[in-house]
Design a protein around this motif. Structure first.
Motif, PDB file in Angstrom:
ATOM      1  N   UNK B  58      12.966  81.556  -3.382  1.00  0.00           N
ATOM      2  CA  UNK B  58      12.009  82.464  -2.741  1.00  0.00           C
ATOM      3  C   UNK B  58      12.607  83.093  -1.478  1.00  0.00           C
ATOM      4  N   UNK B  59      13.366  82.289  -0.728  1.00  0.00           N
ATOM      5  CA  UNK B  59      13.905  82.772   0.543  1.00  0.00           C
ATOM      6  C   UNK B  59      15.205  83.545   0.359  1.00  0.00           C
ATOM      7  N   UNK B  60      15.649  83.682  -0.890  1.00  0.00           N
ATOM      8  CA  UNK B  60      16.852  84.466  -1.169  1.00  0.00           C
ATOM      9  C   UNK B  60      18.133  83.820  -0.662  1.00  0.00           C
ATOM     10  N   UNK B  61      18.151  82.490  -0.616  1.00  0.00           N
ATOM     11  CA  UNK B  61      19.307  81.771  -0.072  1.00  0.00           C
ATOM     12  C   UNK B  61      20.280  81.370  -1.182  1.00  0.00           C
ATOM     13  N   UNK B  62      21.518  81.093  -0.780  1.00  0.00           N
ATOM     14  CA  UNK B  62      22.505  80.552  -1.717  1.00  0.00           C
ATOM     15  C   UNK B  62      22.822  79.127  -1.287  1.00  0.00           C
ATOM     16  N   UNK B  63      22.308  78.178  -2.038  1.00  0.00           N
ATOM     17  CA  UNK B  63      22.531  76.771  -1.693  1.00  0.00           C
ATOM     18  C   UNK B  63      23.978  76.409  -1.990  1.00  0.00           C
ATOM     19  N   UNK B  64      24.705  75.934  -0.957  1.00  0.00           N
ATOM     20  CA  UNK B  64      26.107  75.563  -1.178  1.00  0.00           C
ATOM     21  C   UNK B  64      26.360  74.058  -1.046  1.00  0.00           C
ATOM     22  N   UNK B  65      25.553  73.377  -0.216  1.00  0.00           N
ATOM     23  CA  UNK B  65      25.771  71.942  -0.026  1.00  0.00           C
ATOM     24  C   UNK B  65      24.472  71.148  -0.145  1.00  0.00           C
ATOM     25  N   UNK B  66      24.563  69.950  -0.719  1.00  0.00           N
ATOM     26  CA  UNK B  66      23.479  68.955  -0.694  1.00  0.00           C
ATOM     27  C   UNK B  66      24.074  67.721  -0.041  1.00  0.00           C
ATOM     28  N   UNK B  86      21.858  73.401 -10.350  1.00  0.00           N
ATOM     29  CA  UNK B  86      22.465  74.466  -9.566  1.00  0.00           C
ATOM     30  C   UNK B  86      23.949  74.122  -9.427  1.00  0.00           C
ATOM     31  N   UNK B  87      24.718  74.379 -10.498  1.00  0.00           N
ATOM     32  CA  UNK B  87      26.057  73.793 -10.624  1.00  0.00           C
ATOM     33  C   UNK B  87      27.049  74.146  -9.501  1.00  0.00           C
ATOM     34  N   UNK B  88      26.867  75.206  -8.779  1.00  0.00           N
ATOM     35  CA  UNK B  88      27.819  75.540  -7.725  1.00  0.00           C
ATOM     36  C   UNK B  88      27.723  74.669  -6.478  1.00  0.00           C
ATOM     37  N   UNK B  89      26.647  73.912  -6.374  1.00  0.00           N
ATOM     38  CA  UNK B  89      26.392  73.130  -5.156  1.00  0.00           C
ATOM     39  C   UNK B  89      27.338  71.926  -5.069  1.00  0.00           C
ATOM     40  N   UNK B  90      27.891  71.682  -3.881  1.00  0.00           N
ATOM     41  CA  UNK B  90      28.748  70.514  -3.660  1.00  0.00           C
ATOM     42  C   UNK B  90      27.959  69.444  -2.906  1.00  0.00           C
ATOM     43  N   UNK B  91      28.090  68.205  -3.359  1.00  0.00           N
ATOM     44  CA  UNK B  91      27.448  67.103  -2.636  1.00  0.00           C
ATOM     45  C   UNK B  91      28.390  66.581  -1.557  1.00  0.00           C
ATOM     46  N   UNK B  92      27.797  66.144  -0.456  1.00  0.00           N
ATOM     47  CA  UNK B  92      28.563  65.638   0.690  1.00  0.00           C
ATOM     48  C   UNK B  92      27.953  64.324   1.165  1.00  0.00           C
ATOM     49  N   UNK B  93      28.810  63.370   1.456  1.00  0.00           N
ATOM     50  CA  UNK B  93      28.381  62.130   2.102  1.00  0.00           C
ATOM     51  C   UNK B  93      29.569  61.621   2.928  1.00  0.00           C
ATOM     52  N   UNK B  94      29.344  60.641   3.767  1.00  0.00           N
ATOM     53  CA  UNK B  94      30.447  60.147   4.597  1.00  0.00           C
ATOM     54  C   UNK B  94      31.437  59.363   3.747  1.00  0.00           C
ATOM     55  N   UNK B  95      32.714  59.431   4.138  1.00  0.00           N
ATOM     56  CA  UNK B  95      33.764  58.661   3.485  1.00  0.00           C
ATOM     57  C   UNK B  95      33.459  57.165   3.618  1.00  0.00           C
ATOM     58  N   UNK B  96      32.937  56.789   4.779  1.00  0.00           N
ATOM     59  CA  UNK B  96      32.669  55.374   5.061  1.00  0.00           C
ATOM     60  C   UNK B  96      31.578  54.789   4.169  1.00  0.00           C
ATOM     61  N   UNK B  97      30.788  55.641   3.520  1.00  0.00           N
ATOM     62  CA  UNK B  97      29.686  55.139   2.685  1.00  0.00           C
ATOM     63  C   UNK B  97      30.194  54.515   1.391  1.00  0.00           C
TER      64      UNK B  97
END
Lengths: 322, 322
Positions: B58-66, B86-97
């Motif tokens: 709705x907001x016309x955004x391009x989601x790049x990260x989760x 939404x296949x283009x999205x990259x997931x991010x979490x800490x290395x330490x996790x």
């Protein structure tokens, strides 16, 4: 959409607060540049009054107004309770609501707190007395503007129009003439949300509101065919809210027998019979006639306190002399 | 306190979203001045992914990260589901996790979206891999700054420190060195709130946090004596979240028999046995071994889809060949 989603003024402190059971939003606004930091609460809920007053205290604010957008049918307003706990606070509701309050407002009125103010817009249709409170337009006021829409406009929805003098025709006109005419980036804060949204904008709702973005005839048909259940709290909440709400403190034993330890009406008039009451923090809202065991006059004029009473949850009891 | 309570940048779009069942906040941030309107979600929940993606659209955004602040123990992250939808999205979490994701971050890293960025601060103590994401410091960044604290700091509280490598000593040091050193007006947005608060500030928590405003010894004693229950979702959520979460779609008949119509793991590795799963949108979260009736290889590498399986709600079933 070229929108940002937060509003800022060098003076305004703003907090959004949520009551889970009725999915109600309460809003705290204050002018923190003013020496007294005057504050107001929009649509406080009885169950979260202690939380709200604690926050007011932590932030060093002086609460001056407790304001309702309308006579709610789904929860008991916190204004009565706030006035008992914080006696300087004045309650405000629209004149058209016919409810009791210290001050009544009409379209065009301004509710001032410090150098800031809320402008009153009449937005009937969900109830006859619904108003929308809009932050001022000016150099020190919030930018973008913020509108507290009550149940007139919800995020991707709107309040029902089938009771309390509701009218889908009137609601459509209200929203289109009083809310959709605000600047497109105006932030809209409703009285409720059931999906976890916190805010929307005029532009978003004009584009994506599945009811109000439609033409008037389609809107009226949608509203006519909602087939909603009778609101579970209406018989409790509306009488209570018309009178600024009644507080009942209770304790329940495991058999479901409630011992009411306090009933207090913040009315200026004594409690009259018959009295419909709601058990504060009761597992499920119930209607009953309490059997008063003892009573005690409050030290505040017009306030009647019942110290103990007994009622069986879910049953109707004869109300003895009060 | 001389604070305002909203942050603004000419570029930043910000939305706070709530998931009721686990009382989780998800945050949407986007640079709306950038032609592509790149956006990211902090701590999405599996159950509200459709809502979040609909708002992004709705907001016309391009989601790049989760992005996750940590491996959650109380709900299943939405990142796996977002990546399937939404296949283009990259997931991010800490290395330490030590969890799985597309990208891993460490203290000092910047997560850029358009001209804006989030700075990564290591705030272990609730879990070993907890991080706090802080908006940038600069002319176009949000002012006041905003920090997404996960469970390291909650409004007038903090996350527990008795499992998942938690340490009260470490949490105290994290909050005092990484969060309380931010400007006093920094807005703090936690991963959860259970009382209906939406935001706080560094100054407020330094003054009023009933745990973290105390000295370290008092804090450690408070945390040692919380006597909390074992988290009801931990055996489901942690394995799922370590693997970016698994989606199970299901249909239930009135007798409580579930027909699972899809199991999909967004892992890069095939689903391994034994597999702990959670029924998405199940009336109550349950652990079970599904009895697979048929399976089908997905068209995406590493993604195994089970088309049908049967499990009795609340029971343990042997897991057949997958």
């Amino acid at each position: 959409m070229g929108i940002t989603t937060s509003s800022q003024s060098p003076k305004l402190l703003f907090r959004q607060l949520f009551e889970t059971e009725s999915s109600t939003y309460t809003y705290l606004l204050a002018d923190v540049s003013h020496p007294e930091k005057p504050a107001l609460l929009v649509d406080p809920v009885d169950k979260t009054v202690d939380r709200d007053l604690s926050l007011v205290k932590d932030l060093g604010l002086k609460l001056i107004y407790a304001i309702n957008t309308h006579v709610h049918a789904d929860h008991v307003t916190g204004t009565g309770l706030i006035k008992t706990k914080s006696p300087g606070v004045k309650s405000i509701i629209s004149k058209a609501s016919n409810a009791k309050a210290d001050l009544f407002v009409e379209a065009g009125d301004k509710i001032r707190f410090g150098d800031l103010f809320l402008e009153v817009r009449a937005t009937p249709g969900h109830t006859v007395g619904c108003v929308t409170y809009v932050t001022g337009d000016g150099p020190n006021q919030a930018h973008p503007r913020m509108a507290f829409t009550g149940d007139a406009l919800l995020i991707r929805g709107c309040g029902r129009t089938d009771f309390q003098g509701g009218s889908s025709e009137q609601l459509y006109k209200s929203v289109h003439s009083q809310i959709f005419t605000l600047p497109k980036d105006t932030l809209l804060y409703p009285a409720h949300d059931y999906k976890g949204f916190t805010v929307t904008t005029v532009e978003e709702e004009m584009l994506y509101n599945p009811r109000l973005a439609k033409d008037e005839e389609t809107f009226k048909n949608i509203m006519k065919n909602l087939n909603l259940q009778y609101p579970k709290m209406i018989d409790v909440a509306v009488p209570a809210n018309m009178n600024q709400a009644i507080e009942i403190r209770w304790e329940a034993d495991i058999a479901g027998i409630c011992t009411i330890v306090q009933i207090a009406s913040a009315n200026r008039t004594p409690i009259c019979l018959p009295l419909q009451v709601v058990l504060v923090a009761c597992p499920k809202p119930i209607l009953f006639w309490p059997q008063v065991v003892s009573k005690q006059e409050s030290d505040r004029p017009g306030l009647v306190a019942v110290r103990t009473a007994r009622a069986r949850a879910g049953s109707m009891f004869p109300l003895n002399n009060l």
